[in-house]
Design an enzyme around this catalytic site. Structure first.
Site, mmCIF file in Angstrom:
data_model
loop_
_atom_site.group_PDB
_atom_site.id
_atom_site.type_symbol
_atom_site.label_atom_id
_atom_site.label_comp_id
_atom_site.label_asym_id
_atom_site.label_seq_id
_atom_site.Cartn_x
_atom_site.Cartn_y
_atom_site.Cartn_z
ATOM 1 N N ASP A 1 -1.727 6.736 6.423
ATOM 2 C CA ASP A 1 -3.019 5.688 5.908
ATOM 3 C C ASP A 1 -3.095 4.732 7.013
ATOM 4 O O ASP A 1 -2.240 4.107 7.577
ATOM 5 C CB ASP A 1 -2.116 4.717 4.775
ATOM 6 C CG ASP A 1 -3.340 3.918 4.280
ATOM 7 O OD1 ASP A 1 -4.364 3.463 4.882
ATOM 8 O OD2 ASP A 1 -3.080 3.147 3.044
ATOM 9 N N TRP B 1 0.813 -1.268 -0.111
ATOM 10 C CA TRP B 1 -0.008 0.119 0.156
ATOM 11 C C TRP B 1 0.943 1.294 0.041
ATOM 12 O O TRP B 1 0.745 2.280 -0.638
ATOM 13 C CB TRP B 1 -0.816 -0.060 1.082
ATOM 14 C CG TRP B 1 -1.887 -1.074 1.192
ATOM 15 C CD1 TRP B 1 -2.046 -2.256 2.098
ATOM 16 C CD2 TRP B 1 -2.882 -1.612 0.252
ATOM 17 N NE1 TRP B 1 -2.895 -2.937 1.796
ATOM 18 C CE2 TRP B 1 -3.579 -2.619 0.712
ATOM 19 C CE3 TRP B 1 -3.167 -0.695 -1.175
ATOM 20 C CZ2 TRP B 1 -4.499 -3.308 -0.218
ATOM 21 C CZ3 TRP B 1 -4.362 -1.387 -1.797
ATOM 22 C CH2 TRP B 1 -4.951 -2.712 -1.589
ATOM 23 N N LYS C 1 -11.972 -1.880 6.637
ATOM 24 C CA LYS C 1 -11.334 -2.693 7.741
ATOM 25 C C LYS C 1 -11.842 -2.756 9.058
ATOM 26 O O LYS C 1 -12.278 -3.852 9.578
ATOM 27 C CB LYS C 1 -10.044 -2.546 7.691
ATOM 28 C CG LYS C 1 -9.543 -3.308 6.282
ATOM 29 C CD LYS C 1 -8.363 -2.780 5.462
ATOM 30 C CE LYS C 1 -8.364 -3.513 4.107
ATOM 31 N NZ LYS C 1 -7.668 -2.483 3.174
#
Ligand SMILES: *Cc1c(COP(=O)(O)O)cnc(C)c1O
Length: 359
Positions: free
Chosen positions: A174, A107, A198
């Site tokens: 993030d 990511w 999530k």
């Protein structure tokens, strides 16, 4: 309700992932008849007082649970975390300027790729060579970089920044896979983003927390929908927000508050993680793949010493109603995600299965 809804599944999915049962019940009721209005939450205008109250409460709960100061604005935006990979540099980085990035997982690497479209990127630390199995320790962040970007929890390889690095420039994070899973000083970040699917709610919305003082400093023209300032000005209702996804976030945030917030979650998540890691460390069949001191409390990655047994173990766990522990397609092995809504009892079931499998 039909009996099949009560079958107990132990859901270790990485995302979209488990949410509190109560949230699913309230959300399904709201689809049929929201608050006795005779209307579905899906068929009312986003500018009606009914939905405005949902958006207001969701934003207020984030402020409350994250203990945010008045400089930090809360937004619910479209596009998932991946959109933030571009929206962040578009709003914060001029063409000739440099931003510092950490490369601790796939990511983060994607965020780096996108940032390069808008300015210079200085990758100040990376664990790529080590297969992303640790968090880099000794590195320097230049004081003249515009911001430093980190991925607080590495969802795929199961590492996590246990201590947020202290730097003299704005930090952008993030937090898609560990938002509100632990106590942290959220005000020390200038921008936080997290895809909701999530730990926060349903897919289709992104939580963004931004210190408004860092905005308005780039020269480029920013498309309206991409400019954080427009979203702030319009109270996170610049256009039609993903109403159902925001609603599910609001329900999850209410649940989180009722549970006692980040402090209580942190204790529970620590307990779940240590139960599973200690089994991994003590059971001769399994090995953890992340460096011990950097182990994620959210995504626990492990393999079997004998690879040939992995398929068999997976089948065995399925018989125990355990789902979602297959590792990411790039890593193989296993990954058990222990998000806020996952009860300790589910971890116990997995640990018992690991023990029984050996017999
Ligand atoms: C899942 C994930 C993403 C991608 O999120 P999307 O909502 O699918 O764009 C980004 N960063 C991290 C850390 C993630 O876990």
């Amino acid at each position: 309700m039909h009996a099949k809804f009560f079958r107990v599944i132990h859901n270790f999915n990485a995302g979209p992932s488990i949410l509190p049962k109560q949230v699913f019940e309230e959300a399904s009721q709201a689809v049929l008849n929201y608050n006795d209005t005779g209307l579905s939450i899906l068929e009312i205008g986003h500018r009606t007082p009914i939905f405005q109250a949902v958006m207001d409460e969701a934003r207020a709960l984030v402020k409350e649970l994250m203990l945010l100061d008045d400089d930090h604005e809360v937004l619910f935006l479209h596009g998932g975390a991946t959109t933030q990979f571009m929206q962040v540099p578009m709003n914060l980085l001029n063409e000739k300027e440099t931003a510092a990035y950490s490369d601790t997982d796939i990511w983060g690497a994607k965020a780096i790729k996108e940032a390069k479209l808008f300015g210079n990127v200085d990758v100040v630390c990376s664990s790529k060579e080590g297969g992303y199995t640790f968090i880099p320790k000794d590195f320097a962040v230049p004081n003249d970089a515009k911001y430093f970007h980190i991925t607080t929890n590495n969802t795929i390889y199961g590492t996590q920044w246990q201590k947020i690095p202290s730097v003299s420039i704005p930090i952008v994070a993030d937090m898609s896979s560990d938002i509100l899973s632990r106590q942290i000083n959220f005000n020390s970040f200038d921008l936080i983003y997290a895809g909701a699917q999530k730990n926060l709610g349903a897919a289709g919305v992104n939580l963004v927390v931004v210190n408004k003082n860092i905005l308005g400093k780039v020269k480029r023209a920013i498309p309206s929908i991409m400019d954080y300032r427009n979203h702030i000005k319009e109270g996170s209702m610049l256009n039609t927000p993903p109403v159902f996804a925001v609603f599910v976030c609001m329900l999850t945030l209410r649940w989180l508050k009722k549970m006692g917030g980040g402090a209580v979650m942190e204790n529970l998540n620590n307990e779940k993680a240590s139960l599973l890691y200690s089994e991994i460390d003590n059971n001769p069949l399994f090995t953890g793949t992340a460096a011990k001191e950097d182990r994620s409390k959210m995504n626990v990655c492990f393999v079997m010493k004998d690879k040939n047994l992995e398929e068999q173990f997976l089948t065995f766990t399925k018989q125990h109603n355990i789902v979602g522990i297959k590792g990411h397609r790039t890593t193989g092995g296993f990954r058990a995600s222990l998000y806020n809504a996952l009860p300790l009892t589910s971890v116990q079931v997995l640990v018992d299965a690991m023990r029984d499998f050996g017999k």
